[in-house]
Every structure is written in C-alpha cells, then in structure tokens.
Design an enzyme around this catalytic site. Structure first.
Site, PDB file in Angstrom:
ATOM      1  N   SER A   1       0.826  -1.201   0.000  1.00  0.00           N
ATOM      2  CA  SER A   1       0.000   0.000   0.000  1.00  0.00           C
ATOM      3  C   SER A   1       0.865   1.256   0.000  1.00  0.00           C
ATOM      4  O   SER A   1       1.621   1.506  -0.918  1.00  0.00           O
ATOM      5  CB  SER A   1      -0.962  -0.030   1.184  1.00  0.00           C
TER       6      SER A   1
ATOM      7  N   ASP B   1      -2.438   6.707  -3.110  1.00  0.00           N
ATOM      8  CA  ASP B   1      -1.403   5.930  -2.447  1.00  0.00           C
ATOM      9  C   ASP B   1      -0.920   4.826  -3.386  1.00  0.00           C
ATOM     10  O   ASP B   1      -1.352   4.739  -4.543  1.00  0.00           O
ATOM     11  CB  ASP B   1      -1.892   5.388  -1.099  1.00  0.00           C
TER      12      ASP B   1
ATOM     13  N   ASP C   1      -1.208   1.526  -3.817  1.00  0.00           N
ATOM     14  CA  ASP C   1      -2.069   0.529  -4.454  1.00  0.00           C
ATOM     15  C   ASP C   1      -3.393   1.117  -4.902  1.00  0.00           C
ATOM     16  O   ASP C   1      -4.289   0.396  -5.331  1.00  0.00           O
ATOM     17  CB  ASP C   1      -2.299  -0.661  -3.524  1.00  0.00           C
TER      18      ASP C   1
ATOM     19  N   ASP D   1      -5.980   2.429  -3.434  1.00  0.00           N
ATOM     20  CA  ASP D   1      -7.271   2.237  -2.777  1.00  0.00           C
ATOM     21  C   ASP D   1      -7.684   3.470  -1.977  1.00  0.00           C
ATOM     22  O   ASP D   1      -8.782   3.513  -1.423  1.00  0.00           O
ATOM     23  CB  ASP D   1      -7.268   0.981  -1.891  1.00  0.00           C
TER      24      ASP D   1
END
Length: 454
Positions: free
Chosen positions: A96, A243, A245, A247
């Site tokens: 992440s 960010d 990833d 999400d």
C-alpha cells in the site's frame, strides 16, 4: 515454521527481509486451506519484489490442489472487483502506502469480504507456526494433483464497471493535476478517464516501486508538495493524489490546500443523499462531528464504526450502507461490494465538481466546521495503564465509550479518542473542538496525562 512474521490487524505487511517468497508460499497454502475454495485470485502491484511474491503465493495455493487465477499488475480495487464479480477469495501483493523497502499481502474472501485478525489472519498465524489451522486434528493429506494457474485479464471489465457507477455525462471541462505517486493509479487512470472533458496534468504515472520522487503516502504532507506546486502553477481546478495501491485518494482544492477526508466524505454524502434520501453512511469514530451533522442534516443515517477497513466493511454490510469513509482517506461504496476504491472516489469528486459551478474550496467549506488535531502518536511503556489513567482523569465530565480504545465526548463539539497501536508500544490521540484554541487546550490536557514519549 517462520522465525518472524509481519501479520498485522488487517493484512500482512513488513520489510522485504521478512516478507519473503517462502513466507508468501506458506500464506498461500494456509489461505487455500482456510477458504476451501476451488480457485483463488492473485494480483500484485509494481514493487520490484511483488512478482516473485505473487508467484510464490500462487505456488502455495496450487500445492493444495486449488487453482489460481492471476491478474498480473492491478490496483487493489481491481482485485476487489475480481473477487466481487467472480465471488472468489483473492490476494493482493502490495504494501500500500509503505516505503519501497516493504511489501505485504492483503486477503479478502468471496465478494471482497474482509479478512482481518479475527476473521482469518489469526488462523493463518497459527498455520505459519504449527503447519495446521486451528481445530485441524492432523496434518492434511497431499492432493492427488496440483492446482492449475490461469492468467486472466479483467482490466477492461473493471474500467467498464467502475465508469458505469458514476454518471459523468455533461460535466463541465476541468483542469486537474493527478499525482499517481509511481503507483498503481498510473495503471488504472489513463483508461478510466479517457474521453472525459478533462485537461490532465500527470505527475509520476510511470510504475516504479522504488518511488524515486516521494513515497506514495498522501497522508504525509511532504509527499504533497509537488502536487500542490503543480495545482497552483497550472491554475488547476483541483489536485488528486493516490497511495501506492490506489485504494485511497486525497483531494487538493484550487489553492493547493488539502481537503480533509472528513469534509470530502460529507460532500460526497450530501450529493448521494440528495438522490437517495434515507441512506445509511458509515463513518469511523475518528470522523469529524461536522461530517456526522452534515449526514443527518441531509436526511441520512450515520453509523459509527471502529477504525479499519474490515470494521467499516462489516458495518456497511450489516446496515446496507450506500457509502462509508474513514478519516484516513478510505471511501467505501455499497455498489462496489462495500469495498474501498480510490479511483471510484475520484470519479465521484469529478461528478460533484463537474456538475457544479462552485470551486472545491467553496463546495467543501460548509463541512469544515470544527478544528481537528490530526493523529498524534506517543510511545508509552504500558498502553492499557495509560488509557485507564486518561479515563479516570475525564471521569464524570462527559460520555465515555470503548468501541475502539477510549472515546470521550465532552459536549459542545469537544471530543477525543485514544487508541493503542496493534503492533507498537504507541497510543494514538485524535481530538476535535469548535475552535483551534479549544482543540489545542483539549489535546494538551490529554497529552499531559499520557506523559512524555518513552
């Protein structure tokens, strides 16, 4: 089986020296036994170690006789889309927003259902140390044959689905700066935004898990400076940061000032409730009181949740919520399997701004009603003792609850929450009051009881 494992409350994440292919293979094996699925979906982000971890995880799954569907490069919400559409458990190799030195694994059940410490991760922890799941009386027999690996390309299906959730027809032309942070937003956004009346200034769309410009963590102000300069320098209507990833997304107004995630949640909720009055909106307990007021004023039903994606998703499912959000910049959508998606949140922002003549600063101003402290971390020797001391200091002065750590509501918009970290000897304080001075006084009063950093 493993000297050290980086299992956290909601995922598995840590330094690449600990998140090894050997560990990933064992987790894949445990996950296959845990879910008892016929097929598990696996995807990975752009970090240099991610492909090898994805391969190792898949090898662990197939060793149990379970098949694997590999998506290759994907954002986390693309994995959620696959899990939701196919009703299969899934694993995302990503750390992440963590730095380049880290990696990890996010796990979900069929329909993108959350898997956290008490819904599977603790069982996997047991398997890593014993070679068995809890309540498993003996070692499992080797399967008659290994599972198979099937590559799949769901990218276009994901783009079509997400674009279908937001009506962007008729939005006015907008100039936007997007900082993909060399993360997976750079993989998703070009196709997702194609054909819209947008003048896009792209920053760091190249996939590069070494993060040569800045960490892909928009919660850290230093990581927003390039985006802020580009928004002001180009005269853009707004800036968007993602960010690693993708999400989560963060919004900057036309002046380059970050929009608090709580204010953005209130803005999105108000628009949703205008179309669907009476809808439920889930918020974490760190959400501003102004957001909760705005949801109620717009005819919505606010539901309070513990912090963390697993708890927000479970609350959304339990209440049939249309929208959810956390103060950390996660936004959850009822029509996206109650999962979080930075890309979908960004589309809703474009919808809101593109169908309005207001600027971002004016549109969100009504929802910035209180002064928040942000999260303040203090290292302590004994977190439970600190929480007890703080609770005793505020006893009889307001409403106290223990939904997640210690929350104290003192009335007149003054409240604070104090939570122990799940993994470190740290307590995390968040406070809010109607004025900056009032917030500072409340914050300092709590910090005095906590004491200095140990």
């Amino acid at each position: 089986m493993h000297r050290c494992h980086p299992i956290k409350a909601y995922d598995l994440r840590g330094h690449v020296d600990d998140v090894t292919p050997q560990l990933a293979r064992s987790v894949g094996e445990a996950f296959a036994y845990l879910t008892e699925a016929t097929t598990i979906v696996v995807a990975h982000d752009m970090r240099p170690t991610s492909p090898a971890l994805a391969d190792a995880f898949a090898a662990g799954v197939t060793a149990t006789g379970t098949d694997v569907m590999t998506l290759g490069l994907a954002s986390t919400d693309q994995l959620y889309f696959a899990s939701g559409t196919l009703d299969l458990p899934a694993a995302m190799i990503t750390a992440s927003h963590n730095p380049a030195s880290d990696n990890g694994i996010k796990l979900v059940g069929p329909g993108a259902s959350p898997i956290a410490q008490d819904t599977g991760l603790e069982d996997i922890h047991t398997y890593l140390h014993t070679g068995r799941l809890p309540n498993q009386s003996s070692a499992r027999q080797a399967p008659a044959s290994a599972g198979r690996v099937h590559p799949a390309d769901l990218h276009n299906a994901y783009i079509h689905y997400v674009r279908g959730l937001v009506d962007l027809s008729g939005i006015r032309p907008l100039k936007i700066v997007i900082d993909a942070g060399n993360g997976m937003a750079g993989h998703v956004l070009p196709d997702l935004l194609e054909g819209l009346p947008l003048s896009i200034v792209p920053l760091y769309f190249d996939l590069d898990g070494t993060f040569p410009h800045h960490d892909a963590d928009p919660m850290t102000p230093a990581n927003l400076t390039d985006l802020q300069a580009a928004v002001v320098g180009s005269g853009a209507d707004l800036g968007i940061a993602f960010d690693g990833d993708a999400d989560r997304c963060f919004i900057l107004d036309e002046y380059g000032a970050p929009v608090p995630p709580c204010a953005l949640l209130a803005w999105l909720a108000a628009r949703l409730l205008a179309r669907r009055p009476g809808s439920t909106v889930v918020h974490d307990l760190l959400t501003s009181a102004g957001t909760i007021e705005a949801i109620t004023e717009a005819g919505g039903i606010p539901v309070r949740s513990r912090v963390g994606h697993a708890f927000v998703k479970l609350a959304m499912e339990a209440h049939g919520a249309a929208l959810g959000g956390e103060a950390s910049g996660h936004y959850y959508f009822g029509d996206f399997w109650h999962a979080d998606s930075g890309a979908l949140a960004a589309l809703h922002v474009l919808d809101a701004l593109g169908h309005s003549n207001q600027t971002v600063s004016h549109a969100t101003a009504p929802f910035r009603r209180y002064s928040p402290s942000g999260e303040i971390n203090r290292r302590v020797r004994d977190a439970p003792a600190v929480l007890k001391a703080v609770e005793k200091a505020f006893e009889g002065r307001g409403f106290i609850d223990h939904l997640d750590g210690l929350s104290v509501s003192l009335g007149s918009g003054r409240w604070f929450n104090l939570r122990p970290s799940n993994v470190d000897p740290v307590v995390r304080l968040t406070a809010e009051a109607p004025t900056e001075q009032g917030m500072g006084e409340l914050r300092d009063e709590v910090l005095k009881v906590i004491g200095a950093d140990e």
